[in-house]
Design an enzyme around this catalytic site. Structure first.
Site, PDB file in Angstrom:
ATOM      1  N   SER A   1       0.851  -1.199   0.000  1.00  0.00           N
ATOM      2  CA  SER A   1       0.000   0.000   0.000  1.00  0.00           C
ATOM      3  C   SER A   1       0.877   1.236   0.000  1.00  0.00           C
ATOM      4  O   SER A   1       2.020   1.193   0.492  1.00  0.00           O
ATOM      5  CB  SER A   1      -0.861   0.033   1.268  1.00  0.00           C
TER       6      SER A   1
ATOM      7  N   TYR B   1      -2.216   0.810  10.787  1.00  0.00           N
ATOM      8  CA  TYR B   1      -2.149   0.295   9.415  1.00  0.00           C
ATOM      9  C   TYR B   1      -0.794   0.624   8.804  1.00  0.00           C
ATOM     10  O   TYR B   1      -0.164  -0.213   8.160  1.00  0.00           O
ATOM     11  CB  TYR B   1      -3.292   0.911   8.603  1.00  0.00           C
TER      12      TYR B   1
HETATM   13  C1  8X3 Z   1      -4.998   1.785   1.225  1.00  0.00           C
HETATM   14  C2  8X3 Z   1      -4.456   2.960   0.525  1.00  0.00           C
HETATM   15  O1  8X3 Z   1      -4.704   5.444   0.116  1.00  0.00           O
HETATM   16  O2  8X3 Z   1      -6.735   4.205   0.603  1.00  0.00           O
HETATM   17  O3  8X3 Z   1      -4.096   0.738   1.226  1.00  0.00           O
HETATM   18  O4  8X3 Z   1      -5.112   4.634   2.392  1.00  0.00           O
HETATM   19  S1  8X3 Z   1      -5.299   4.380   0.931  1.00  0.00           S
END
Ligand code: 8X3
Length: 308
Positions: free
Chosen positions: A204, A217
């Site tokens: 991510s 996260y």
């Molecule tokens: C999620 C990416 O930009 O939506 O992994 O936080 S974001």
């Protein structure tokens, strides 16, 4: 029903002939030796064209042709589902893994409609017993593993550090870090024996930059980034490439899961924005998956234009 799934996963999906996906001839054939040494090169005029291995391989030890097999985790929806469909379309056989059996069956059916052999196998990446059962089931299929897409994971909560729910944090470490670690370890022997083997970790942008409310996260995804970097270093000597894909904001059920079913809050994340769709990320993964064995794509960060 399965066509509907394809459409939902990938509304901007390019139109390709139904039934068998791209003709296999356009992906070429490769031998195990070709795949492990170099790609096939042909001279064209003054230049050299390099063709990719594609998803059909001939194993030199048995002399029998076999299709290459991809395992995709978190394949019941979103990026995982779109990835399974794209790979099926490109001639891969797929093992689709996730917790939700019914959704998995539907995704497997959609993959079969594209000409692939597809096996739905239940997997909870936070549960070691489930990973062990899963790996045994994959081995029992006997088709080997040439590509592992570690896509399972996700976020829980968007709370400031001082309000953090430690169970959410623990789940995020379990799913994103430990899940990627343990699924990869469980399938590593199959991968190392595969044709032009590759691991693709769907991490991510949150694993590259932190943001308010994201600490749990972010910490999990930064951890997954570190794990991915070290996998790349250590697996190269076994001929297994490792790629990190970093999606930004993709309109999937990511936010619905993050906000534990609060649909209004989840919708707000994507409202009035230029969101990516799952198929945009699948398009990158299918490209990386088709690179020849000597070519290591380290990472790709992909965001919608209004998230840069
Ligand atoms: C999620 C990416 O930009 O939506 O992994 O936080 S974001």
């Amino acid at each position: 029903k399965s066509a509907q799934i394809v459409q939902e996963a990938w509304p901007h999906r390019p139109q390709r002939p139904a039934g068998g996906g791209m003709p296999l001839a356009s992906w070429g054939m490769t031998t195990r030796d070709d795949a492990q040494d170099t790609s096939t090169t042909t001279t064209t005029g003054g230049g050299v064209a390099t063709t990719t291995g594609g998803a059909t391989a001939t194993t030199t030890d048995t002399g029998a042709a076999r299709r290459r097999t991809a395992v995709v985790t978190g394949a019941s929806a979103g990026i995982g589902e779109a990835t399974a469909l794209s790979l099926a379309e490109d001639g891969w056989d797929v093992v689709v893994a996730a917790r939700r059996r019914e959704r998995l069956e539907a995704v497997a059916t959609a993959c079969r409609d594209l000409g692939a052999t597809a096996h739905p196998i239940e997997l909870d990446v936070t549960d070691q017993a489930s990973i062990d059962r899963f790996a045994a089931a994959v081995r029992a299929l006997g088709g080997g593993v040439d590509l592992l897409v570690n896509n399972a994971g996700g976020a829980r909560g968007l709370d400031p550090v001082l309000d953090a729910d430690v169970d959410d944090w623990r789940w995020m470490f379990e799913a994103n870090v430990m899940g990627t670690l343990q699924v990869t370890r469980a399938l590593f022997d199959e991968l190392a024996a595969g044709v032009a083997p590759q691991v693709i970790n769907v991490v991510s942008v949150a694993g590259r930059g932190a943001y308010r409310g994201g600490a749990g996260y972010n910490a999990a995804k930064f951890g997954e980034t570190a794990l991915t970097d070290v996998m790349r270093m250590e697996f190269a000597e076994r001929g297994v490439r490792v790629c990190q894909i970093d999606p930004g904001r993709v309109a999937t059920d990511f936010s619905l899961n993050r906000f534990k079913g609060d649909a209004a809050r989840a919708e707000e994340v994507y409202a009035d924005k230029e969101n990516l769709v799952a198929g945009d990320i699948a398009e990158a993964i299918r490209w990386v998956a088709a690179r020849p064995a000597h070519m290591d794509v380290e990472s790709m960060m992909i965001r919608p234009i209004d998230q840069v």
